[in-house]
Design a protein around this motif. Structure first.
Motif, short mmCIF file in Angstrom:
data_model
loop_
_atom_site.label_atom_id
_atom_site.label_comp_id
_atom_site.label_asym_id
_atom_site.label_seq_id
_atom_site.Cartn_x
_atom_site.Cartn_y
_atom_site.Cartn_z
N ALA A 1 0.85 -1.19 0.00
CA ALA A 1 0.00 0.00 0.00
C ALA A 1 0.88 1.24 0.00
O ALA A 1 1.95 1.25 0.63
CB ALA A 1 -0.92 0.01 1.21
N ASN A 2 0.45 2.28 -0.71
CA ASN A 2 1.23 3.51 -0.73
C ASN A 2 0.76 4.47 0.36
O ASN A 2 -0.20 4.20 1.08
CB ASN A 2 1.19 4.16 -2.12
CG ASN A 2 -0.21 4.56 -2.55
OD1 ASN A 2 -1.05 4.95 -1.73
ND2 ASN A 2 -0.48 4.49 -3.85
N THR A 3 1.44 5.58 0.46
CA THR A 3 1.14 6.56 1.52
C THR A 3 -0.30 7.04 1.46
O THR A 3 -1.00 7.11 2.48
CB THR A 3 2.10 7.76 1.40
OG1 THR A 3 3.43 7.31 1.65
CG2 THR A 3 1.75 8.83 2.42
N ASP A 4 -0.78 7.37 0.26
CA ASP A 4 -2.15 7.86 0.12
C ASP A 4 -3.17 6.82 0.57
O ASP A 4 -4.18 7.14 1.21
CB ASP A 4 -2.43 8.27 -1.33
CG ASP A 4 -1.63 9.49 -1.76
OD1 ASP A 4 -1.18 10.23 -0.87
OD2 ASP A 4 -1.45 9.69 -2.97
N GLU A 5 -2.91 5.56 0.24
CA GLU A 5 -3.83 4.49 0.63
C GLU A 5 -3.84 4.28 2.14
O GLU A 5 -4.90 4.00 2.73
CB GLU A 5 -3.46 3.20 -0.11
CG GLU A 5 -3.76 3.27 -1.60
CD GLU A 5 -3.05 2.23 -2.44
OE1 GLU A 5 -3.45 2.01 -3.60
OE2 GLU A 5 -2.07 1.63 -1.95
N MET A 6 -2.69 4.43 2.77
CA MET A 6 -2.65 4.34 4.24
C MET A 6 -3.41 5.50 4.88
O MET A 6 -4.14 5.32 5.86
CB MET A 6 -1.21 4.30 4.73
CG MET A 6 -0.53 2.95 4.58
SD MET A 6 1.13 2.93 5.31
CE MET A 6 2.11 3.55 3.96
N CYS A 7 -3.23 6.70 4.32
CA CYS A 7 -3.94 7.86 4.85
C CYS A 7 -5.46 7.68 4.74
O CYS A 7 -6.21 8.00 5.66
CB CYS A 7 -3.50 9.13 4.11
SG CYS A 7 -1.81 9.65 4.49
N ALA A 8 -5.89 7.15 3.61
CA ALA A 8 -7.32 6.90 3.42
C ALA A 8 -7.83 5.88 4.44
O ALA A 8 -8.93 6.00 4.98
CB ALA A 8 -7.60 6.41 2.00
N ALA A 9 -7.02 4.86 4.73
CA ALA A 9 -7.42 3.83 5.69
C ALA A 9 -7.48 4.41 7.11
O ALA A 9 -8.32 3.98 7.92
CB ALA A 9 -6.44 2.65 5.64
N ILE A 10 -6.60 5.36 7.41
CA ILE A 10 -6.67 6.03 8.72
C ILE A 10 -8.03 6.72 8.88
O ILE A 10 -8.67 6.64 9.93
CB ILE A 10 -5.52 7.04 8.87
CG1 ILE A 10 -4.18 6.32 8.99
CG2 ILE A 10 -5.74 7.95 10.09
CD1 ILE A 10 -2.97 7.23 8.93
N LYS A 11 -8.45 7.38 7.81
CA LYS A 11 -9.76 8.04 7.85
C LYS A 11 -10.89 7.01 7.98
O LYS A 11 -11.85 7.22 8.73
CB LYS A 11 -9.96 8.87 6.59
CG LYS A 11 -11.31 9.60 6.56
CD LYS A 11 -11.52 10.36 5.26
CE LYS A 11 -12.90 11.01 5.23
NZ LYS A 11 -13.18 11.68 3.94
N ASP A 12 -10.78 5.90 7.27
CA ASP A 12 -11.80 4.85 7.34
C ASP A 12 -11.96 4.34 8.78
O ASP A 12 -13.08 4.16 9.27
CB ASP A 12 -11.42 3.67 6.43
CG ASP A 12 -11.44 4.05 4.96
OD1 ASP A 12 -12.27 4.89 4.57
OD2 ASP A 12 -10.61 3.51 4.19
N ILE A 13 -10.82 4.09 9.43
CA ILE A 13 -10.87 3.61 10.81
C ILE A 13 -11.50 4.66 11.72
O ILE A 13 -12.30 4.34 12.60
CB ILE A 13 -9.45 3.22 11.29
CG1 ILE A 13 -8.98 1.96 10.56
CG2 ILE A 13 -9.43 3.00 12.81
CD1 ILE A 13 -7.55 1.58 10.83
#
Length: 504
Positions: free
Chosen positions: A255-267
């Motif tokens: 996963a790239n940085t943007d995808e991790m950031c999006a997952a942080i928001k999802d959580i």
């Protein structure tokens, strides 16, 4: 081979300090992905990370003599906190070597548990080398953060809890990987007890040491390691962890940085908790798996491995989230340099919401603007937007995947414009709602030539715009009366030192 870990995991004595964490149903994520998504909440641990499991289990295996001499570890933070609290529980002196790049929140937390902190190097590997030096010099017992059977067994209790908490059907479990202690423990237990369940390792694209090892059939050392997800910023997967994982995992997802950031928001949206980048990594991998395989109706579990992140990092995470969710397109667009061109461009975008708008006058013919536009997550929508603008005569370059544009250029559009005379600049605030920017431009359009424009929707109650306008001598009072009548809060910033120094 995994069976050798089963007794170790079952015998692990961790609940003196660790807690059994909940397995939460992520309602919003499940609805969005059309799968049942569950989060294993290791951020509920006393040190907000699963690492306390392995650290405490290892300490319980040491002799009285070793405990008396003291223990040492190298860690980017979460293992450090787990070991520090475990050592405090047992009355053992602990020294932790941490990279200088470790978030302050983790450093302070380790010190708060009574451990001695030594900051050395920029990466985990540099800190680890220095810790080994101290082991030889001071005779301390080294507690490895992942490459130790007792540590792996302690982390494996996460899987034991998951299968006890959800005895029903599970399709796949997604596990974050740095050195591999958690994943090795989880995979060893799951594949022995419930071999039909798939186990996927998830790594950052810029620290994918397991993926490289799996491809080459042996451990390799990455030449460079990204540190955004500092909890998994490891250049080489562990020897013992790789031995276990290569025969037990079903694949590696990056996963790239943007995808991790999006997952942080999802959580956050499902739990109202803020995961650290490494903590959200597994969910980022889960989302990618669903997108690539088109699966639905499955039961998927992601391990939320930790919540230790600096508060000031949230600004960057928020900035990258929309792109990570593929909900924002970043475009460079050429429009005519003439009054009303902005308004026309906004009109041509239709009902799409503008998230960012940057411009500085360059010449009399063309204006090049940096614009962010909300799109739906499907890539086709972004492509459709670009095609639509092309069909209306605009020259467009899609920069959504351009790291330079996202990291730097968006903040640097501007500079001095010596061709511009009689420029006055104003800072505006207006209630942020759909169409607010278009309404603002509609009222402003055609009055005076706009020579500079900056707008960014930060999700706040008020939209903030910085505007430069060419106001001929003698018309200043006309502008003031017009702006007063406009009804928006504004401030004349023409004499502001920041403007004069960099833009005026």
């Amino acid at each position: 081979m995994p069976q050798s870990y089963i007794k170790r995991i079952l015998d692990a004595r961790i609940y003196d300090v660790a807690v059994e964490t909940p397995l939460d149903h992520a309602r919003f994520m499940s609805a969005r992905l059309n799968n049942r998504v569950l989060l294993k909440r290791e951020d509920f641990q006393p040190v907000f990370s699963f690492k306390i499991r392995g650290a405490y289990n290892k300490l319980r295996q040491l002799s009285e003599e070793q405990l008396k001499a003291g223990v040492i570890a190298a860690s980017a933070g979460n293992h450090a906190q787990g070991l520090a609290l475990s050592a405090a529980k047992l009355g053992v002196k602990a020294t932790i070597v941490m990279p200088k790049t470790t978030p302050v929140i983790k450093v302070d937390a380790v010190r708060a548990h009574g451990a001695k902190v030594v900051l050395h190097g920029d990466t985990y590997d540099e800190a680890s080398t220095y810790a080994q030096k101290l082991v030889k010099e001071k005779g301390l017992a080294y507690i490895h953060p992942y490459d130790d059977p007792d540590v792996i067994a302690g982390q494996g209790t996460v899987a034991l809890e998951i299968l006890r908490q959800h005895p029903g059907h599970i399709d796949a479990i997604f596990v974050p990987v740095g050195g591999g202690g958690l994943c090795a423990g989880v995979a060893a237990y799951v594949k022995y007890v419930r071999p039909e369940i798939k186990v996927f390792a998830v790594e950052p694209e810029d620290a994918a040491c397991l993926k490289a090892a799996m491809e080459q059939g042996r451990r390799v050392v990455l030449p460079h390691v990204g540190i955004f997800a500092d909890g998994v910023a490891v250049a080489q997967v562990g020897k013992e962890t790789f031995r276990v994982m290569k025969d037990t995992i079903d694949g590696v997802i990056t996963a790239n940085t943007d995808e991790m950031c999006a997952a942080i928001k999802d959580i956050f949206e499902d739990t109202r908790s803020i995961a650290e980048p490494a903590g959200a990594l597994a969910l980022a991998g889960l989302k990618k798996y669903v997108a690539e395989h088109g699966c639905s109706g499955q039961t998927l579990i992601a391990i939320d491995s930790g919540a230790n992140t600096n508060f000031d990092r949230l600004r960057y995470i928020s900035e990258r989230t929309e792109i990570g969710e593929k909900r924002e397109a970043i475009l460079a667009v050429t429009i005519p340099e003439k009054p009303g061109a902005y308004k026309t461009f906004c009109k041509d975008l239709g009902k799409r919401n503008i998230t960012e708008f940057n411009y500085r006058y360059a010449d009399d013919l063309e204006a090049r603007i940096f614009v962010g536009v909300q799109v739906s997550p499907e890539r086709e929508d972004r492509a459709a937007l670009v095609d639509e603008l092309h069909s209306k005569g605009y020259a467009v370059v899609d920069m959504t995947d351009n790291e330079l544009a996202k990291l730097h250029i968006r903040h640097m559009v501007g500079g001095h414009a010596p061709q511009i005379s009689d420029e006055r600049v104003y800072r505006f605030e207006f209630p942020e709602r759909p169409g607010a920017l278009f309404n603002f431009l509609t009222q402003l359009a055609g009055r005076w030539n706009i020579s500079m424009f900056h707008y960014r929707n930060h999700g706040s109650a008020f939209g903030r715009v910085f505007v430069g306008m060419q106001v001929p001598a003698g018309e200043e009072d006309h502008v003031t009366r017009f702006l007063d009548k406009l009804g928006y809060r504004y401030r004349d910033e023409t004499d502001n030192d920041a403007y004069q120094f960099f833009l005026g």
